[in-house]
Design an enzyme around this catalytic site. Structure first.
Site, PDB file in Angstrom:
ATOM      1  N   SER A 141     -20.722 -53.107 -26.548  1.00 11.05           N
ATOM      2  CA  SER A 141     -19.877 -52.101 -25.915  1.00 11.05           C
ATOM      3  C   SER A 141     -20.740 -51.059 -25.202  1.00 11.05           C
ATOM      4  O   SER A 141     -21.514 -51.413 -24.314  1.00 11.05           O
ATOM      5  CB  SER A 141     -18.962 -51.478 -26.964  1.00 11.05           C
ATOM      6  OG  SER A 141     -17.904 -50.784 -26.365  1.00 11.05           O
ATOM      7  N   ASP A 270      -9.752 -58.071 -23.093  1.00 11.14           N
ATOM      8  CA  ASP A 270     -10.331 -56.908 -23.771  1.00 11.14           C
ATOM      9  C   ASP A 270      -9.468 -55.669 -23.504  1.00 11.14           C
ATOM     10  O   ASP A 270      -9.311 -55.254 -22.351  1.00 11.14           O
ATOM     11  CB  ASP A 270     -11.758 -56.680 -23.264  1.00 11.14           C
ATOM     12  CG  ASP A 270     -12.527 -55.648 -24.071  1.00 11.14           C
ATOM     13  OD1 ASP A 270     -11.912 -54.684 -24.561  1.00 11.14           O
ATOM     14  OD2 ASP A 270     -13.756 -55.808 -24.194  1.00 11.14           O
ATOM     15  N   HIS A 298     -11.971 -56.934 -27.905  1.00 10.66           N
ATOM     16  CA  HIS A 298     -13.160 -56.094 -27.761  1.00 10.66           C
ATOM     17  C   HIS A 298     -14.076 -56.294 -28.956  1.00 10.66           C
ATOM     18  O   HIS A 298     -13.739 -55.927 -30.087  1.00 10.66           O
ATOM     19  CB  HIS A 298     -12.750 -54.624 -27.648  1.00 10.66           C
ATOM     20  CG  HIS A 298     -13.900 -53.717 -27.300  1.00 10.66           C
ATOM     21  ND1 HIS A 298     -14.508 -53.730 -26.076  1.00 10.66           N
ATOM     22  CD2 HIS A 298     -14.552 -52.785 -28.043  1.00 10.66           C
ATOM     23  CE1 HIS A 298     -15.487 -52.834 -26.055  1.00 10.66           C
ATOM     24  NE2 HIS A 298     -15.541 -52.252 -27.247  1.00 10.66           N
TER      25      HIS A 298
END
Length: 328
Positions: A141, A270, A298
């Site tokens: 991320s 996502d 995600h």
């Protein structure tokens, strides 16, 4: 560029929802292995904490992990990767962004999506301490965006042998906009609450408060990433505003400059992102392998098991790519 779409990964019927893929891993964390902390003092008076699973033997590679926004060594994806490295007797270490190791950092600023200087400091330290050990890096991320930007900035001078980027918000503006819509607002609220708490602590600090660009009352009004980044992140880190920050810190423009073998993985569903993060063929260098999956959420990518004990595609793919082993 080699693009793979769902060649290796397929979500089970009970985990096809992007929210199941995103939330279930948080609720089913694996055991936390024993870690040894190393503190790195920085030239600006702040510090970085590294958590070691195992230090390398002579010539053994090191897997360095970069967590996401408000993550740490305790995050579900880091725990699983640490367990994978433990099973393979692999040297591994977690780089904590400032303020994320369980102890507040010393300055008004902390970290942001484009801060590559702290990563470079960690890499230089590892190279100095273990000169014969190749460094393999995985970023998740926000950590994946930082890693992408670093690789593009340094190009052939990057202190990394191989890299993996997972669920990175490579277009920060598009991702901030997505998190203000629909169910994605739930994720934004969870993360913003954590950022607001840390900001309030600094505002009320006798020494740091005078350097903060907002008051305690204003912090409660920063209920979106766009507002928070405009009034806190940008001014604390030398950006003229949120648009300047999002433009200069986004990793997407750096993909074409990467010289290190790198795997970049996204899921089209996502809930933190839009198709704006998906690069075109001309935006990716020849050393980058791009995987775009229809499902995965995600930092999820559950590919089997049961809801009580899910199995993940992620760790197998990451470890195999970093170590150059046969694809899973």
């Amino acid at each position: 560029m080699k693009q793979v779409t769902q060649h290796h990964f397929k979500a089970p019927w009970w985990a096809k929802s992007p929210h199941v893929q995103t939330i279930l891993p948080v609720m089913t964390k694996v055991t936390m292995p024993t870690l040894e902390r190393q503190r790195l003092e920085l030239s600006d008076g702040d510090f970085i904490d590294l958590d070691w699973l195992r230090k390398p033997t002579e010539n053994q590679s090191i897997v360095l992990m970069l967590h996401g926004l408000e993550g740490s060594a305790k995050s579900h994806y880091i725990r699983r990767m640490l367990q994978t490295c433990k099973q393979h007797h692999q040297a591994a270490v977690v780089h904590h962004h400032r303020s994320c190791s369980g102890e507040a950092n010393r300055l008004a600023r902390s970290y942001h999506s484009g801060d590559t200087q702290d990563l470079q400091h960690t890499l230089i330290t590892l190279k100095r301490q273990f000169p014969s050990s190749p460094i393999l890096v995985v970023g998740y991320s926000l950590g994946g965006n930082v890693l992408t930007k670093y690789l593009g900035e340094k190009q052939s001078e990057a202190l990394i042998e191989r890299a993996v980027v997972i669920s990175a918000p490579l277009r920060l503006d598009a991702c901030a906009e997505k998190l203000e819509k629909g169910f994605s607002k739930v994720y934004q609220k969870h993360l913003i609450n954590q950022l607001q708490y840390k900001t309030r602590e600094k505002v009320s600090h006798p020494r740091l408060g005078q350097h903060m660009p907002v008051t305690a009352k204003q912090v409660t009004q920063l209920n979106s990433f766009y507002k928070f980044d405009h009034q806190v992140t940008a001014p604390l880190n030398g950006f003229t505003g949120v648009d300047d920050y999002y433009q200069r810190a986004s990793g997407l423009p750096y993909l074409s400059q990467i010289c290190v073998p790198t795997l970049v993985m996204h899921a089209r569903d996502d809930p933190f992102m839009t198709d704006a993060v998906i690069p075109t063929a001309t935006q990716i260098s020849d050393t980058v392998e791009y995987e775009l999956h229809h499902q995965g959420g995600h930092v999820g990518f559950i590919d089997g098991g049961t809801p009580l004990k899910p199995r993940y595609y992620l760790e197998r793919r990451i470890y195999n790519f970093l170590t150059g082993e046969s694809p899973c």
